[in-house]
Design a protein around this motif. Structure first.
Motif, PDB file in Angstrom:
ATOM      1  N   ALA A   1      -1.978  28.674 -15.451  1.00  0.00           N
ATOM      2  CA  ALA A   1      -1.140  29.297 -16.479  1.00  0.00           C
ATOM      3  C   ALA A   1      -1.340  28.625 -17.835  1.00  0.00           C
ATOM      4  O   ALA A   1      -1.370  29.291 -18.877  1.00  0.00           O
ATOM      5  CB  ALA A   1       0.328  29.232 -16.063  1.00  0.00           C
ATOM      6  N   GLU A   2      -1.495  27.301 -17.817  1.00  0.00           N
ATOM      7  CA  GLU A   2      -1.718  26.590 -19.076  1.00  0.00           C
ATOM      8  C   GLU A   2      -3.044  26.986 -19.714  1.00  0.00           C
ATOM      9  O   GLU A   2      -3.125  27.188 -20.929  1.00  0.00           O
ATOM     10  CB  GLU A   2      -1.684  25.081 -18.843  1.00  0.00           C
ATOM     11  CG  GLU A   2      -0.286  24.530 -18.584  1.00  0.00           C
ATOM     12  CD  GLU A   2      -0.268  23.014 -18.527  1.00  0.00           C
ATOM     13  OE1 GLU A   2      -1.373  22.407 -18.505  1.00  0.00           O
ATOM     14  OE2 GLU A   2       0.829  22.448 -18.487  1.00  0.00           O
ATOM     15  N   HIS A   3      -4.078  27.097 -18.909  1.00  0.00           N
ATOM     16  CA  HIS A   3      -5.383  27.469 -19.465  1.00  0.00           C
ATOM     17  C   HIS A   3      -5.411  28.924 -19.935  1.00  0.00           C
ATOM     18  O   HIS A   3      -6.151  29.255 -20.877  1.00  0.00           O
ATOM     19  CB  HIS A   3      -6.486  27.212 -18.435  1.00  0.00           C
ATOM     20  CG  HIS A   3      -6.821  25.756 -18.274  1.00  0.00           C
ATOM     21  ND1 HIS A   3      -7.585  25.063 -19.175  1.00  0.00           N
ATOM     22  CD2 HIS A   3      -6.460  24.853 -17.320  1.00  0.00           C
ATOM     23  CE1 HIS A   3      -7.706  23.800 -18.797  1.00  0.00           C
ATOM     24  NE2 HIS A   3      -7.024  23.642 -17.671  1.00  0.00           N
ATOM     25  N   ARG A   4      -4.615  29.773 -19.307  1.00  0.00           N
ATOM     26  CA  ARG A   4      -4.555  31.181 -19.713  1.00  0.00           C
ATOM     27  C   ARG A   4      -3.687  31.390 -20.953  1.00  0.00           C
ATOM     28  O   ARG A   4      -3.858  32.385 -21.668  1.00  0.00           O
ATOM     29  CB  ARG A   4      -3.987  32.034 -18.576  1.00  0.00           C
ATOM     30  CG  ARG A   4      -4.949  32.261 -17.423  1.00  0.00           C
ATOM     31  CD  ARG A   4      -4.215  32.854 -16.209  1.00  0.00           C
ATOM     32  NE  ARG A   4      -3.469  34.043 -16.520  1.00  0.00           N
ATOM     33  CZ  ARG A   4      -3.914  35.296 -16.394  1.00  0.00           C
ATOM     34  NH1 ARG A   4      -5.147  35.476 -15.954  1.00  0.00           N
ATOM     35  NH2 ARG A   4      -3.168  36.328 -16.687  1.00  0.00           N
ATOM     36  N   ALA A   5      -2.761  30.477 -21.208  1.00  0.00           N
ATOM     37  CA  ALA A   5      -1.762  30.687 -22.257  1.00  0.00           C
ATOM     38  C   ALA A   5      -2.366  30.996 -23.632  1.00  0.00           C
ATOM     39  O   ALA A   5      -1.885  31.901 -24.328  1.00  0.00           O
ATOM     40  CB  ALA A   5      -0.834  29.479 -22.333  1.00  0.00           C
ATOM     41  N   PRO A   6      -3.407  30.286 -24.088  1.00  0.00           N
ATOM     42  CA  PRO A   6      -3.959  30.623 -25.407  1.00  0.00           C
ATOM     43  C   PRO A   6      -4.544  32.035 -25.468  1.00  0.00           C
ATOM     44  O   PRO A   6      -4.521  32.672 -26.530  1.00  0.00           O
ATOM     45  CB  PRO A   6      -5.052  29.563 -25.607  1.00  0.00           C
ATOM     46  CG  PRO A   6      -4.638  28.423 -24.739  1.00  0.00           C
ATOM     47  CD  PRO A   6      -4.027  29.066 -23.531  1.00  0.00           C
ATOM     48  N   PHE A   7      -5.049  32.538 -24.345  1.00  0.00           N
ATOM     49  CA  PHE A   7      -5.574  33.907 -24.323  1.00  0.00           C
ATOM     50  C   PHE A   7      -4.441  34.914 -24.424  1.00  0.00           C
ATOM     51  O   PHE A   7      -4.557  35.919 -25.128  1.00  0.00           O
ATOM     52  CB  PHE A   7      -6.392  34.134 -23.047  1.00  0.00           C
ATOM     53  CG  PHE A   7      -7.615  33.269 -22.960  1.00  0.00           C
ATOM     54  CD1 PHE A   7      -8.806  33.654 -23.564  1.00  0.00           C
ATOM     55  CD2 PHE A   7      -7.582  32.047 -22.292  1.00  0.00           C
ATOM     56  CE1 PHE A   7      -9.937  32.851 -23.502  1.00  0.00           C
ATOM     57  CE2 PHE A   7      -8.704  31.244 -22.227  1.00  0.00           C
ATOM     58  CZ  PHE A   7      -9.883  31.636 -22.833  1.00  0.00           C
ATOM     59  N   ILE A   8      -3.355  34.642 -23.723  1.00  0.00           N
ATOM     60  CA  ILE A   8      -2.197  35.534 -23.793  1.00  0.00           C
ATOM     61  C   ILE A   8      -1.635  35.551 -25.209  1.00  0.00           C
ATOM     62  O   ILE A   8      -1.260  36.618 -25.740  1.00  0.00           O
ATOM     63  CB  ILE A   8      -1.134  35.092 -22.767  1.00  0.00           C
ATOM     64  CG1 ILE A   8      -1.678  35.286 -21.351  1.00  0.00           C
ATOM     65  CG2 ILE A   8       0.164  35.869 -22.959  1.00  0.00           C
ATOM     66  CD1 ILE A   8      -0.801  34.721 -20.262  1.00  0.00           C
ATOM     67  N   ALA A   9      -1.606  34.392 -25.875  1.00  0.00           N
ATOM     68  CA  ALA A   9      -1.149  34.336 -27.260  1.00  0.00           C
ATOM     69  C   ALA A   9      -2.073  35.135 -28.172  1.00  0.00           C
ATOM     70  O   ALA A   9      -1.617  35.845 -29.084  1.00  0.00           O
ATOM     71  CB  ALA A   9      -1.071  32.882 -27.725  1.00  0.00           C
ATOM     72  N   ALA A  10      -3.393  35.043 -27.929  1.00  0.00           N
ATOM     73  CA  ALA A  10      -4.348  35.792 -28.745  1.00  0.00           C
ATOM     74  C   ALA A  10      -4.212  37.299 -28.520  1.00  0.00           C
ATOM     75  O   ALA A  10      -4.351  38.093 -29.468  1.00  0.00           O
ATOM     76  CB  ALA A  10      -5.772  35.336 -28.425  1.00  0.00           C
ATOM     77  N   ILE A  11      -3.944  37.695 -27.292  1.00  0.00           N
ATOM     78  CA  ILE A  11      -3.715  39.114 -27.003  1.00  0.00           C
ATOM     79  C   ILE A  11      -2.517  39.617 -27.795  1.00  0.00           C
ATOM     80  O   ILE A  11      -2.556  40.687 -28.428  1.00  0.00           O
ATOM     81  CB  ILE A  11      -3.515  39.333 -25.494  1.00  0.00           C
ATOM     82  CG1 ILE A  11      -4.822  39.094 -24.736  1.00  0.00           C
ATOM     83  CG2 ILE A  11      -2.997  40.748 -25.209  1.00  0.00           C
ATOM     84  CD1 ILE A  11      -4.660  39.019 -23.229  1.00  0.00           C
ATOM     85  N   ALA A  12      -1.434  38.843 -27.797  1.00  0.00           N
ATOM     86  CA  ALA A  12      -0.234  39.232 -28.543  1.00  0.00           C
ATOM     87  C   ALA A  12      -0.526  39.317 -30.038  1.00  0.00           C
ATOM     88  O   ALA A  12       0.117  40.104 -30.757  1.00  0.00           O
ATOM     89  CB  ALA A  12       0.883  38.230 -28.275  1.00  0.00           C
ATOM     90  N   ALA A  13      -1.503  38.534 -30.513  1.00  0.00           N
ATOM     91  CA  ALA A  13      -1.861  38.543 -31.931  1.00  0.00           C
ATOM     92  C   ALA A  13      -2.851  39.653 -32.267  1.00  0.00           C
ATOM     93  O   ALA A  13      -3.229  39.807 -33.436  1.00  0.00           O
ATOM     94  CB  ALA A  13      -2.446  37.188 -32.330  1.00  0.00           C
ATOM     95  N   GLY A  14      -3.287  40.425 -31.265  1.00  0.00           N
ATOM     96  CA  GLY A  14      -4.160  41.564 -31.512  1.00  0.00           C
ATOM     97  C   GLY A  14      -5.639  41.262 -31.529  1.00  0.00           C
ATOM     98  O   GLY A  14      -6.412  41.990 -32.161  1.00  0.00           O
TER      99      GLY A  14
END
Length: 497
Positions: free
Chosen positions: A197-210
């Motif tokens: 989950a920690e390693h995925r978190a920056p990708f999820i944040a980038a998805i939210a940023a478009g």
């Protein structure tokens, strides 16, 4: 019945090759006219006529995606000859100034637009939790998930602000906890759910940023079975579950993690089956001396033929490939129709690079009148030109540069290199390293120089060493990138102009 030409166009819509030369080869223009999604530029393509090359390619396919690795810091294609003048991720992460990171992204996009490139293969949002990592390291903003997430978002915002350049965060689901280079091996990780989950978190944040694009990693996550993420439907499907509706692009399929395990063509088919949209075929110069004169064509047509054959026999669903090609085409059309956008905010990159330099334990250093550089860095990798000569030459400020290979040098050869550094007659010896925190062979070089009693300093371009990690017999300057900016920052401290 679907014609062979229809199958060719369908396959081309999901292919993203590299090529040889600084002008457009005939085969590439033919494929672009037949619907090829685009190209990826590598150092061998970059010259004074790059803008014209982009124009020639765009004339063959107006919706082309032209990609490039221009991360800044240790990774550059546009400035391969003289070194990057853009801050790298580790420098930006150390400064922790989101405005600086956003402005750096905007400056990268401005430079790309100027030469006709519309897809930036960055930022790297891996959380570099393993200091032994041979392929990420200072390409990451750091080892803290929150820091990496916020700076990844800031750089995506800067890159995509004009609407004319797509950002591509990488390497999903996270390449930061590996100690193997997927260019040469297939790393296997055993992560807890919390770690994943920690390693995925920056990708999820980038998805939210478009973010427009996400690049996959050639790594095996044990709980998802034996297939690497690039070929793993469960892992790539997680991106759609997380709300990503952009383009999933593979890391280069010619890397050993895929080519030497599944094969270039078979790996391409498996990646599409798993949910990838765009297949980055790779850099045709990667085989080195084994490269064939037509390596670019060989690699491209191997992948194209495999995809067409799989479409023809039903191994690949045409609906699946069409959906992928449609995502790629939509992005290409949107970028092609975007207004050019204003210039990036003027930002003083050298001042930031100077601020990103630290001297371990606060040792007070004054510039010496002259220096000899003993370059003890690792040999260059495919992703990072860690042995780039410009770093050592900038540091030497016109003085002598010597090279010792820490992996291969015998005790006698190391002793001879140190003796040559002493014999150069400079006021200071600078030992240039990039993995000294984890590599005993580099520390051996440092110890050999220290034992001479000469005025000597270590410059570390890699992951910084903590103040309490190791006893250092000579001062340690940490610059956080192998780049022109970083080398100039260190030189200001160490050598009198």
């Amino acid at each position: 019945m679907t014609s062979e030409e229809d199958l060719r166009r369908l396959a081309n819509g999901v292919l993203w090759p590299g090529f040889l030369g600084r002008s457009a080869p005939a085969w590439l223009l033919d494929e672009l006219r037949a619907g090829l999604a685009g190209v990826v530029y590598f150092a061998q393509n970059v010259g004074d006529e790059l803008e014209q090359l982009s124009s020639d390619l765009r004339a063959a396919n107006p919706a082309i995606l032209i990609g490039i690795d221009e991360e800044g810091g240790s990774v550059t294609r546009l400035e391969t000859t003289n070194g990057s003048t853009v801050l790298g991720a580790a420098q930006l992460g150390y400064l922790d100034d989101l405005d600086a990171t956003r402005a750096t992204g905007a400056e990268i996009a401005r430079r790309l637009r100027a030469v006709g490139v519309n897809a930036q293969l960055g930022p790297d949002v891996d959380v570099n939790t393993d200091p032994r990592n041979p392929v990420i390291g200072v390409r990451a903003f750091g080892d803290d998930v929150e820091l990496v997430s916020r700076h990844g978002v800031a750089q995506v915002e800067g890159i995509q602000a004009s609407g004319a350049v797509a950002a591509c965060v990488k390497h999903f689901p996270g390449h930061g906890d590996t100690h193997l280079d997927s260019h040469h091996d297939l790393p296997t990780l055993r992560l807890t759910e919390d770690q994943l989950a920690e390693h995925r978190a920056p990708f999820i944040a980038a998805i939210a940023a478009g973010v427009d694009m996400i690049m996959t990693a050639h790594i095996v996550i044990e709980q998802f079975g034996p297939l690497p993420a690039t070929l793993n439907a469960e892992i790539l499907g997680g991106l759609r579950t997380d709300g990503f509706d952009g383009v999933i692009v593979t890391d280069a399929l010619d890397m050993a993690a895929i080519r030497e395990t599944y094969g270039l063509g078979a790996g391409a088919v498996m990646a599409l089956q798993a949910g990838a949209d765009l297949l980055c075929i790779g850099n045709p110069t990667n085989p080195g001396d084994a490269m064939a004169p037509d390596q670019d064509e060989r690699d491209f047509f191997a992948v194209q033929s495999a995809v067409i054959a799989a479409l023809r026999d039903g191994t690949l669903s045409r609906e699946t490939v069409q959906a992928a090609a449609d995502r790629v085409a939509r992005l290409g059309r949107r970028l092609a129709s975007a207004a050019p956008g204003g210039d990036a905010t003027v930002f003083e990159a050298q001042d930031l690079a100077d601020r990103a330099v630290t001297v371990r334990a606060g040792e007070d250093l004054s510039p010496a009148p002259s220096a000899v550089v003993l370059d003890a860095r690792k040999r260059a990798s495919f992703a990072v030109d860690s042995a780039a000569s410009y770093v050592s030459s900038v540091l030497a400020a016109g003085g002598t540069v010597l090279r010792v290979d820490p992996d291969r040098a015998t005790d006698a050869e190391r002793t001879a290199a140190v003796a040559a550094a002493l014999a150069a007659g400079a006021a200071r010896i600078i030992v240039l390293v990039d993995r000294v925190a984890v590599d005993p062979s580099q520390r051996d070089v440092v110890s050999a120089v220290a034992s001479t009693g000469a005025d000597a300093v270590v410059v570390n371009t890699g992951i910084p060493v903590g103040d309490d990690a190791v006893h250092w017999p000579i001062p340690l300057v940490q610059v956080r990138a192998s780049s022109r900016l970083a080398a100039l920052a260190a030189r200001r401290i160490l050598v009198r102009d």
